[in-house]
Design a protein around this motif. Structure first.
Motif, short mmCIF file in Angstrom:
data_model
loop_
_atom_site.label_atom_id
_atom_site.label_comp_id
_atom_site.label_asym_id
_atom_site.label_seq_id
_atom_site.Cartn_x
_atom_site.Cartn_y
_atom_site.Cartn_z
N LYS A 178 11.39 -10.70 -9.84
CA LYS A 178 11.37 -9.81 -11.01
C LYS A 178 10.16 -8.88 -10.99
N GLU A 179 9.15 -9.23 -10.17
CA GLU A 179 7.97 -8.35 -10.06
C GLU A 179 8.23 -7.12 -9.18
N LEU A 180 9.40 -7.00 -8.62
CA LEU A 180 9.64 -5.91 -7.67
C LEU A 180 10.11 -4.64 -8.39
N TRP A 181 9.20 -3.70 -8.54
CA TRP A 181 9.46 -2.43 -9.22
C TRP A 181 9.18 -1.27 -8.26
N GLU A 215 0.82 -1.22 0.00
CA GLU A 215 0.00 0.00 0.00
C GLU A 215 0.85 1.26 0.00
N ARG A 216 1.94 1.24 0.79
CA ARG A 216 2.75 2.46 0.95
C ARG A 216 3.90 2.57 -0.04
N GLY A 217 4.08 1.55 -0.88
CA GLY A 217 5.22 1.59 -1.81
C GLY A 217 6.55 1.35 -1.10
N ALA A 218 6.49 0.72 0.06
CA ALA A 218 7.73 0.43 0.81
C ALA A 218 8.34 -0.89 0.33
N VAL A 219 9.56 -1.17 0.77
CA VAL A 219 10.18 -2.46 0.46
C VAL A 219 10.60 -3.10 1.79
N ILE A 220 10.27 -4.39 1.93
CA ILE A 220 10.68 -5.14 3.13
C ILE A 220 11.99 -5.86 2.84
N LEU A 221 12.94 -5.71 3.75
CA LEU A 221 14.15 -6.54 3.68
C LEU A 221 13.94 -7.65 4.70
N LYS A 230 5.94 -10.80 -3.46
CA LYS A 230 6.90 -10.64 -4.56
C LYS A 230 6.93 -9.21 -5.11
N THR A 231 5.92 -8.42 -4.78
CA THR A 231 5.94 -7.04 -5.27
C THR A 231 6.45 -6.07 -4.19
N CYS A 232 6.89 -6.61 -3.05
CA CYS A 232 7.36 -5.68 -2.01
C CYS A 232 8.52 -6.20 -1.17
N ALA A 233 9.05 -7.40 -1.45
CA ALA A 233 10.05 -7.91 -0.49
C ALA A 233 11.29 -8.50 -1.16
N ILE A 234 12.41 -8.27 -0.49
CA ILE A 234 13.69 -8.91 -0.83
C ILE A 234 13.99 -9.84 0.34
N GLU A 235 14.41 -11.06 0.04
CA GLU A 235 14.72 -12.00 1.13
C GLU A 235 16.22 -12.25 1.15
#
Ligand code: PLP
Length: 394
Positions: free
Chosen positions: A254-257, A196-202, A227-232
């Protein structure tokens, strides 16, 4: 005159482990070399399993022959390594393309390096108590760190609220230091919030292999929308005893933009510029972890740490002391008894039972009044320490 990075001068000294080392050394010196039960360390004590050792030896021999010799490896990871990791995720129902998996030299390197992908103007959110590297890596990069305190009332697993405005969110589950693990429902709240906020989770999954409850997530990608908001970021350090051998992996879908930029493509660009990959030998050893036999053998080692956890949780249950962790994580986070502060309890345990643990206050202010035990030590010492704990606090 060259101007150094001024942000280093603002870093707080990492006094926690230094102070522990100082206090334990002073104790041993003044008590004629007394034996200490060390439950403070986060390093493993079990060696690499046979399957990994065999693969490492074979890979060394490959490097001795012209036909099997490998020079530079692909920067983002060898095909055999990336497919091995993707196959591991597939067993949990998470479908990854091999080029969404990046080999690394371990999670610490990645937790710092990954910050290259984000503008400094994004604040970072760290849920405290926390692994200290998150704060330091961001402060070195000149980024403002917001802190979200967690506590006994939410089992050290908070959910997001409107106070969180940071766009870079660290989540560590199973958690170091608390051993707490997010369930799917709570993790979904973070995933929805980030989308919702356009943030990214590490998402730091360094301890995923310790999760034994089938309904708890081991990967954030078990949650729809991740997959649209997180890096693992993951590591074989604790999973397979690679702390001194060094190998891990990072997943960027690849969906993470964000703002028209693709984070997977940016990381490919970063890696191909800043690294020349991880050695063929190490990737061969690491890939062996994901074979059926490798999995069987690493599970045997993890079972040793789980038994250690049981000695300690049985002791705390007997004493009626509040704790979390232990079952699905290699750390146990207990409430200090008799209203002691975490350093008071540290001194008390050292003095009265020769046990060394880690004061919770060192992981953030809200860790005050709590104490961490690691289960990575020797079974004999952990068992004795648990018995001493019961005797001391009964
Ligand atoms: N993340 C967490 C939560 C850790 O506790 C650790 C190590 O203790 C790491 C990352 C670093 O692991 P590595 O050995 O892969 O650098």
């Amino acid at each position: 005159m060259l101007k150094p990075n001024q942000y280093y001068s603002q870093l707080k000294d990492s006094y926690l482990f230094y102070r522990i080392a100082q206090k334990t050394r002073a104790y041993v010196e003044s008590h004629d070399g007394a034996y200490l039960y060390r439950l403070g360390i986060g390093d493993v004590s079990m060696p690499l399993c046979d399957e990994v050792i065999k693969a490492l030896h074979e890979a060394v021999d490959d490097q001795a022959k012209k036909q099997t010799f490998h020079g530079y490896m692909p920067e983002c990871g060898a095909h055999f390594f990336r497919t091995a990791v993707a196959g591991y995720y597939a067993k949990r129902g998470v479908v990854l393309d091999e080029d969404e998996v990046f080999v690394s030299s371990g999670a610490s390197d990645e937790l710092g390096d990954i910050l290259d992908l984000f503008d400094r103007s994004n604040d970072a959110l760290v849920i405290e108590p926390a692994y200290p590297a998150y704060v330091d890596a961001n402060e070195m990069a000149g980024r403002t760190v917001q802190r979200l305190a967690s506590g006994e009332e939410n089992g050290f697993l908070p959910v997001p609220d409107d106070s969180v405005t940071a766009k870079l969110i660290y989540i560590c589950s199973p958690n170091n230091p608390t051993g707490a693990v997010f369930n799917k429902e709570k993790l979904r709240k973070w995933v929805d919030f980030a989308n919702e906020r356009g943030a990214v989770i590490l998402f730091d999954a360094a301890y995923e292999a310790f999760v034994e409850d089938e309904d708890l997530p081991r990967s954030i990608y078990e949650i729809d929308g991740a997959k649209t908001c997180a890096i693992e970021i993951c590591s074989l350090s604790k999973t397979a005893g690679f702390t001194g051998t060094r190998c891990g992996y990072t997943v960027i879908p690849k969906e993470l933009w964000r703002e028209g930029m693709n984070l997977n493509a940016m990381w490919v660009r970063n890696r191909t510029t800043k690294t020349n990959g991880v050695s063929y030998i190490l990737q061969k050893g690491a890939a062996a972890v994901f074979t059926d036999e490798g999995q069987r053998q690493i599970r045997e080692n993890i079972a040793v740490y789980k038994r250690n956890a049981k000695y300690l949780t049985d002791a705390l249950d007997k004493l009626g002391i509040w704790y979390c962790g232990g079952k699905n994580a290699p750390y146990i986070w207990m409430k200090c008894p008799r209203g002691m502060s975490s350093w008071e309890f540290f001194d008390f345990l050292l003095e009265k039972a020769q046990i060394v643990g880690t004061p919770g206050e060192g992981f953030g202010e809200c860790g005050e009044g709590f104490f961490r035990f690691s289960t990575f030590g020797s079974p004999e010492d952990t068992k004795t320490a648990a018995e001493r704990l019961v005797k001391l606090l009964s």
